[in-house]
Every structure is written in structure tokens, then in C-alpha cells.
Write an enzyme that holds these catalytic residues in place. Sequence first.
Site, PDB file in Angstrom:
ATOM      1  CG  ASP A  18      48.156  18.327  83.227  1.00  0.00           C
ATOM      2  OD1 ASP A  18      49.113  18.807  83.854  1.00  0.00           O
ATOM      3  OD2 ASP A  18      47.882  18.640  82.049  1.00  0.00           O
ATOM      4  CG  ASP A  66      53.685  18.491  80.687  1.00  0.00           C
ATOM      5  OD1 ASP A  66      54.633  18.075  79.991  1.00  0.00           O
ATOM      6  OD2 ASP A  66      53.659  19.623  81.209  1.00  0.00           O
TER       7      ASP A  66
END
Length: 235
Positions: A165, A163
Amino acid sequence: MERAGAVAVRAPGPGHHAAKNVDAMTPGPLRAHDLLNASGVPRTPDGAPLPDWALAACRLGAPMVVRRAPRGADSAIAAGLRGKARHERLPVFIASDAITRVTTPEMLAAKASALPHDAPLAALRTLRALAPELDALGWAWGPTGGVGFTLASGLPVLRGDSDLDLVVRMAHTPSAMQRERLARLLDEAECRVDMQIDTGLGGFALRDWLASPRRTLLKTDFGPRLVADPWNEPA
């Protein structure tokens, strides 16, 4: 990758930890998500020996991330150490006078435009794509998590499914238009984006707030709290 440089000293604010200056290159106040390089080895909260993976990370010069927690009894900074594997995470304390460099997410945001359009990982491509839109919104922001760690250290912790962040420093409630733009950025990104909003009182997940704006889990230095408005003192 080249290591990030240092940043000018900031004025203290809510939720900040004060670090003793080691030299002119080290800023004073610290915030959650700042990355620390330090001399010496950190200690665990219970004084247990560091595991082998943590010692190896220290030898590689892996930065530690400032975490939301009170200072140690000796005014040590609460931080987190990470290794190469997902499960290799460890809360630690590091003496403030051992800190040799601080890298902020905002400093790492400045590296986004230098990333290639065809970067091999979706998280890096997403960072480059989102940077101009986040800059246009006017808030201070920067990458955290694995992307921030990689940009700051050059150590290979990112994977194809990582991901992105982000932290956005937002001292006031966003307007309806700003909320809509942020929601669109999350929905249209190439990879999953986990955006933390830092209000100065604590941090919360943007996705959760968009889904339930009147009941927000605010992470503070003294633990998480459910609040009706994360921009005001928790009730």
C-alpha cells in the site's frame, strides 16, 4: 527493525488534524496514513472497552494510523488500531496531548533503499524496486498499510501474500506521461500495489481513477463522495 524518527513540523492544509506538541520531536499537523505512538490507551468511538487483542497491541507499542474522520468531541484524533490478524482492526480516538511520536509515510519511504534486494517478502522487495521510480516522479510518497506499519514498528504483520500500500501526495492532476508511468508501475510490480492519491481534499484509489477518470470515489474526513474531478472541490 529500528523505529522511525520524527519529522519537522508541517504547515496545516486541507484534511489535516492539528496535534498538540508533546515535545520538540512531535510535529503539529497530522494527515491520513500518519502513524502515531502515544502514551496511555485510546478509546473507542462508543466508549466500549478495548478488546483483548487491542490491549495487547497497545502493550507492544503498536502505532495507530490517522484515519479520515472528524475529530472527537474533545478534539481527539481519529485513528485506527491494528492487531496481528486480518480481522483485528478497530477505530479509536486518541487525545492529541497523548501523542509522543509521529511517523509519516514520507519518512518510511527513506527506508526503502536500505531493504535487501532479496528481502523475504514480495511487498518489501516491491517497495525497494519502486522507490527510485517514484522518487523520480517528484511527488512526496510513502508506504502505508502493513508495510508502513512494519517499517515503523518492527512488529510482524506482513505475510507472503501481503499487498504493498502506498500514498502519493499529488496536489495537481498528473500529465498523460505521468499517468502512463504510474499505470506501468502498478502493472509490472512483483506484488499487487494499491496506490492512494492524496490531493489535499481527500484520497482516492489510482486504479479506480485510471479506469474511470470522470467518476472518482474520493475519501474525505466527512465520508466518501463521488466526484468528477478529485483535485477540485467536490460538486
